[in-house]
Design a protein around this motif. Structure first.
Motif: not given
Length: 237
Positions: A30-31, A83-87, A118-121
């Protein structure tokens, strides 16, 4: 149940993330950066051969994407959807009564709560403070999934940031923060804001994980731009 059915596909995806080692790898990714298989093996504390088996399954399942450079194998989350799923799974599985064990775990948890990618935000206290300030100034619409308002679009343009998203990615969306339990800005607008704060030196990465922190210059500039007081970066509970 037929493996090609919708229910079968959902069950197969859930099974991919039901393993603790694979979940640890996805959370690390997620980084937003690409990791080598060896780095993920060390992070998950498993043998390289075991890590490779897990990564093969995640790539085959469409959760991760891979690329090879010479002898090195790099993997990253397959895109913003993964990424959204993992978040969102992390938010729903947010800790209740349990506490981290050991000083290093406590410090790591505190860093991530203060600020992280969180991924890119931006997420954590930093991400929520920025989102709150922008919404309070009418730059984001709280009732519209944090979509930029007309004033918000003008604000992004003034920073030299183009809100036209690549592909089918949403311009903006609200993402429930798993430490603050409140929404922060995600989507293309969230990614632009994160990259801009890092490029301008308003935020920085204090280490090699996904933690970020506000810099003195960031406190001054974001105070000027958005009226954020210094205590906004401190715990709210």
């Amino acid at each position: 149940m037929a493996p090609g059915s919708a229910a079968g596909r959902v069950a197969a995806l859930a099974a991919l993330l039901a393993d603790e080692t694979r979940a640890a790898m996805c959370l690390a990714l997620l980084d937003g950066r690409a990791w080598t298989a060896g780095e993920l093996a060390r992070h998950a504390r498993v043998a390289a051969s075991t890590a490779s088996e897990h990564l093969n399954r995640l790539v085959a399942g469409g959760v991760l994407a891979e690329e090879r450079q010479g002898r090195h194998r790099y993997v990253r989350l397959a895109g913003s959807g993964a990424a959204r799923l993992v978040e969102e799974l992390a938010a729903r599985a947010a800790p209740g009564g349990e506490r981290p064990v050991g000083l290093s775990a406590v410090r790591a948890g505190s860093r991530l709560a203060r600020g992280r990618t969180c991924y890119d935000h931006l997420a954590g206290r930093i991400g929520v403070a920025l989102t709150d300030a922008m919404a309070e100034r009418g730059l984001l619409d709280r009732d519209g999934d944090l979509a930029p308002t007309a004033e918000g679009r003008a604000w992004f343009a003034a920073q030299g940031l183009d809100l036209t998203p690549p592909g089918r990615r949403p311009v903006a969306r609200a993402c429930l923060d798993w430490t603050e339990r409140r929404p922060h800005l995600a989507g293309h607008a969230g990614a632009l804001l994160c990259r801009h704060t890092l490029d301008q030196g308003w935020c920085r990465r204090p280490g090699t994980d996904r933690a970020v922190e506000i810099t003195p210059e960031g406190e001054r500039r974001l105070g000027d731009l958005l009226g954020i007081a210094a205590d906004a970066w401190r715990p709210t509970r």
